[in-house]
Motif scaffolding. Sequence first.
Motif, mmCIF file in Angstrom:
data_model
loop_
_atom_site.group_PDB
_atom_site.id
_atom_site.type_symbol
_atom_site.label_atom_id
_atom_site.label_comp_id
_atom_site.label_asym_id
_atom_site.label_seq_id
_atom_site.Cartn_x
_atom_site.Cartn_y
_atom_site.Cartn_z
ATOM 1 N N PRO A 55 38.965 78.004 45.615
ATOM 2 C CA PRO A 55 39.892 78.741 46.478
ATOM 3 C C PRO A 55 39.276 79.020 47.848
ATOM 4 O O PRO A 55 38.062 78.970 48.002
ATOM 5 C CB PRO A 55 40.111 80.050 45.733
ATOM 6 C CG PRO A 55 38.973 80.188 44.808
ATOM 7 C CD PRO A 55 38.352 78.849 44.601
ATOM 8 N N ARG A 56 40.120 79.348 48.812
ATOM 9 C CA ARG A 56 39.612 79.778 50.121
ATOM 10 C C ARG A 56 39.144 81.220 50.056
ATOM 11 O O ARG A 56 38.215 81.622 50.734
ATOM 12 C CB ARG A 56 40.740 79.715 51.168
ATOM 13 C CG ARG A 56 41.209 78.333 51.413
ATOM 14 C CD ARG A 56 42.385 78.303 52.378
ATOM 15 N NE ARG A 56 42.763 76.922 52.540
ATOM 16 C CZ ARG A 56 42.152 76.085 53.379
ATOM 17 N NH1 ARG A 56 41.194 76.504 54.160
ATOM 18 N NH2 ARG A 56 42.523 74.830 53.446
ATOM 19 N N HIS A 104 54.556 81.400 49.836
ATOM 20 C CA HIS A 104 53.272 81.344 50.537
ATOM 21 C C HIS A 104 52.712 82.750 50.716
ATOM 22 O O HIS A 104 53.355 83.738 50.353
ATOM 23 C CB HIS A 104 53.448 80.675 51.907
ATOM 24 C CG HIS A 104 54.177 81.504 52.915
ATOM 25 N ND1 HIS A 104 55.459 81.981 52.720
ATOM 26 C CD2 HIS A 104 53.813 81.959 54.137
ATOM 27 C CE1 HIS A 104 55.843 82.682 53.770
ATOM 28 N NE2 HIS A 104 54.854 82.686 54.640
ATOM 29 N N TYR A 105 51.514 82.813 51.257
ATOM 30 C CA TYR A 105 50.927 84.089 51.664
ATOM 31 C C TYR A 105 51.046 84.173 53.185
ATOM 32 O O TYR A 105 50.943 83.146 53.852
ATOM 33 C CB TYR A 105 49.447 84.152 51.301
ATOM 34 C CG TYR A 105 49.151 84.040 49.821
ATOM 35 C CD1 TYR A 105 49.310 85.131 48.976
ATOM 36 C CD2 TYR A 105 48.696 82.841 49.268
ATOM 37 C CE1 TYR A 105 49.017 85.036 47.613
ATOM 38 C CE2 TYR A 105 48.408 82.741 47.920
ATOM 39 C CZ TYR A 105 48.562 83.835 47.093
ATOM 40 O OH TYR A 105 48.286 83.737 45.769
ATOM 41 N N SER A 123 47.071 83.588 54.430
ATOM 42 C CA SER A 123 46.178 82.524 53.974
ATOM 43 C C SER A 123 46.994 81.260 53.748
ATOM 44 O O SER A 123 48.184 81.322 53.443
ATOM 45 C CB SER A 123 45.515 82.930 52.654
ATOM 46 O OG SER A 123 44.727 81.876 52.165
ATOM 47 N N GLU A 124 46.340 80.127 53.913
ATOM 48 C CA GLU A 124 47.033 78.865 53.619
ATOM 49 C C GLU A 124 47.278 78.742 52.121
ATOM 50 O O GLU A 124 46.582 79.359 51.324
ATOM 51 C CB GLU A 124 46.133 77.708 54.027
ATOM 52 C CG GLU A 124 45.851 77.699 55.489
ATOM 53 C CD GLU A 124 45.550 76.299 55.968
ATOM 54 O OE1 GLU A 124 45.922 75.340 55.277
ATOM 55 O OE2 GLU A 124 44.952 76.192 57.034
ATOM 56 N N ASN A 125 48.210 77.879 51.751
ATOM 57 C CA ASN A 125 48.441 77.628 50.327
ATOM 58 C C ASN A 125 47.406 76.672 49.749
ATOM 59 O O ASN A 125 47.126 76.700 48.554
ATOM 60 C CB ASN A 125 49.822 77.009 50.116
ATOM 61 C CG ASN A 125 50.892 78.075 49.971
ATOM 62 O OD1 ASN A 125 50.591 79.270 49.908
ATOM 63 N ND2 ASN A 125 52.141 77.648 49.938
ATOM 64 N N PRO A 137 43.963 74.758 48.700
ATOM 65 C CA PRO A 137 42.642 75.264 48.318
ATOM 66 C C PRO A 137 41.599 74.852 49.350
ATOM 67 O O PRO A 137 41.874 74.026 50.228
ATOM 68 C CB PRO A 137 42.379 74.554 46.996
ATOM 69 C CG PRO A 137 43.132 73.282 47.092
ATOM 70 C CD PRO A 137 44.359 73.577 47.920
ATOM 71 N N GLN A 176 43.802 84.028 46.510
ATOM 72 C CA GLN A 176 44.549 82.848 46.056
ATOM 73 C C GLN A 176 44.429 82.628 44.549
ATOM 74 O O GLN A 176 45.145 81.812 43.981
ATOM 75 C CB GLN A 176 44.011 81.594 46.734
ATOM 76 C CG GLN A 176 44.343 81.439 48.189
ATOM 77 C CD GLN A 176 43.825 80.092 48.683
ATOM 78 O OE1 GLN A 176 42.680 79.727 48.436
ATOM 79 N NE2 GLN A 176 44.671 79.341 49.357
ATOM 80 N N THR A 177 43.496 83.326 43.925
ATOM 81 C CA THR A 177 43.216 83.111 42.506
ATOM 82 C C THR A 177 44.326 83.683 41.641
ATOM 83 O O THR A 177 44.752 84.800 41.926
ATOM 84 C CB THR A 177 41.882 83.810 42.146
ATOM 85 O OG1 THR A 177 40.879 83.258 42.988
ATOM 86 C CG2 THR A 177 41.510 83.611 40.719
ATOM 87 N N ILE A 234 44.275 79.644 41.376
ATOM 88 C CA ILE A 234 44.793 78.500 42.123
ATOM 89 C C ILE A 234 44.359 77.243 41.387
ATOM 90 O O ILE A 234 43.215 77.137 40.960
ATOM 91 C CB ILE A 234 44.304 78.536 43.594
ATOM 92 C CG1 ILE A 234 44.892 77.363 44.386
ATOM 93 C CG2 ILE A 234 42.805 78.591 43.712
ATOM 94 C CD1 ILE A 234 44.676 77.484 45.905
#
Length: 767
Positions: free
Chosen positions: A601-602, A629-630, A633-635, A637, A606-607, A609
Amino acid sequence: MKYQIRKKLIIFGAALFLFRCSSDQKKNSMIDTKNTTINKKVDSLLSKMTIEEKVGQMNQYNGFWDVTGPVPEEGNAKNKYEHLRKGWVGSMLNVRGTENVKAVQRIAVEETRLGIPLIIGFDVIHGYKTLSPIPLAEAASWDLKAIEKSSRVAAIEASASGINWTFAPMVDISRDVRWGRVMEGAGEDPYLGSKVAKARVKGFQGDDLSKNNTIAACAKHFAAYGFSEAGKEYNTVDIGTSTLHNMVLPPFKAAVDAGVKTLMNSFNELNGVPVTASKYLQRDILKDKWNFDGFVISDWASINEIIIWGHAENKKEAAKLAATAGSDMDMEGYVYVKELANLVKEGTIKEEIVDDAVRRILKVKFELGLFDDPYRYCDATNEKENIGTKEHHDAVLDVAKKSIVLLKNENNILPLKKKGQKIALIGPLADDKNSPLGSWRLGSDDNTAISLLEGMQNYKENTLVFEKGVDLFNGDVAFTQQVHVNTTDRSKISKAVAAAKNADVVIMTLGEHGFQSGEGRSRTEIDLPGLQQELLEAVYKVNKNIVLVLHNGRPLAIEWADENIPAIVEAWQLGSQSGNAIAEVLYGDYNPSGKLPMTFPRNIGQTPIYYNYKSTGRPNKEPHVFWSHYIDSENTPLYPFGHGLSYSSFEYTNFTVHGGNSFSVNDTVKVSVDLKNTGAIDGKEVVQLYIRDLVGSVTRPVRELKGFELVPLKAGESKTITFNLSKNELGFFNNDGDFIVEPGKFQVFIGGSSITKLEKSFELIKK
Ligand code: NOJ
């Protein structure tokens, strides 16, 4: 003439086929005869046993040395010896070394009425004395032969030390990097997980379980432990039937099909029922649907925990629930030994339930040859000669190199030049001989790994300086203890910065200590622990020529490093030969070929993911905010599942679906691709095939791995790689747990990672 040759070839082929069939038949009939003989022996022994002796076979005690769980009140040596002598103990765990095993076995065989031998279990998770990489790392090799060999080595060493049963492989699929036990499994994917499960079972059990260097395997934790809510250890699990059947169960089924002798259940509940009490999982699916004829052991005191979960009122009820559900052996729980005989005597539990469990346990003991010679694993000479051999170290070095994943390599900073370079090696883990051993390695000795510093010192024509930079901990770390991360002592940073200033290349060794992942090690942050990020940024200010070598038991969120550091090497915890393996990769003596078995994950938010997610109803980027989406943060990984670079480059061409693009649901669809090594050196590529079933009665993931091949290619060499997609690959489990193949459109993708863009399509039509 040609016709004559062809005719001869056909006759030869047919003869070979018949020979194979008849030798397979012979083998099967020998297995049948062996089974019948064993079953007869089991029945005859069972008929002589009292109810207490039967329940004794279902009881396992921890030994007197290592502990791998909380010790219960009753767990004192006096009780244990007394019970052993009465024949109330069928198995022990955490007893190791031929002398120790012999001592307890002698009591069981020579002092009890029926002399039934103990089965001796141990957590042989990634090697015994000579350690392989942690299982998650090994899965990154995608090299099933190397993985099987690694389990074979583990079995040879463990069996030489008196052990005849390992609590491995862990085949839990997990998508949550917060969960510390992801280090013990094969990652997030059920297809790769199933292949690895099979390889590990074969490695441990070999072809003949009765040999004294093969051990019974145990697929664990049945089931869904890897889906613990929020990645928190021992937490509740609430998942739907689709996830259960398509994601969680396949590796267990693969292990059962590979002949695994035992399964372990787990600490979690599943949809409101503690799995130790789950009849649905253990009897209906495992024993009835899958015809599993081995036995199920509880996890450490998990029968007691049925009470704490609030599913049974007391030990008596817990014993009844667990035994009825199909938990055959009680690990260090003292519940069966206390309650089960009475439950049978008062008629609450049918004796057949106990008989069924005991039959299964005795059968495995017979198969291991323990009745022929209870001391067959207790040969001191074997123990001396077959542990820690050069051959074993070579095997674990081989798999360690294969497990390394090159995440990033800009400007070809790697491989390092072998001469005339000033190299600064910086980081708290660089000279650590303990951490690379990873967690779960009780049979091994502390501080026995080759550190990266030692590995780098083999290359003598460069100048090497080492600075720790920061300490990872205040104080010591141990398997059973909490770790105390250093967040205050910055006193060594300036020396590290000075060393970096002076160097041509900086190797930074950062990450988690081996005991920061594993059981009981869930984390809410998954960045570099302690002051390591600060150290990295301080060094970066004076020298940007950095190779970051990561040691970790789970994917970490290293977005800053990915943006700024030119080369990143995922070196996990690689076991006894860690430093040698990493140095060979850094210097290009081994061309890396590992691919991630789990998404990076970034950031923690995101976890979980994972690559095989569902489309959602709003997957596409929109000018407004109403899509999945968030906002921060990007979608995507940081590094996708299946990602990994090489010092070679590979080109994929001629991707073809053979035979048109419309097939019957019963057909096998053949696809192929040409792979060329376009680099200057020999290398290996893991060719991965993914499918997407576009419309399903139960929605299907956007991609599913359904084939892979590890392909070695010389520089400039090409090869055609072929995959066959049959029902097994094209179908899925519906919400009743039935496997179905549905007509409809499919996409198929081929490439070197799960985000490959090479795509074709075809359709399955009703027959
Ligand atoms: C608890 C762990 O969950 C399990 O995996 C292990 O095998 C047992 N303890 C025995 O050590």
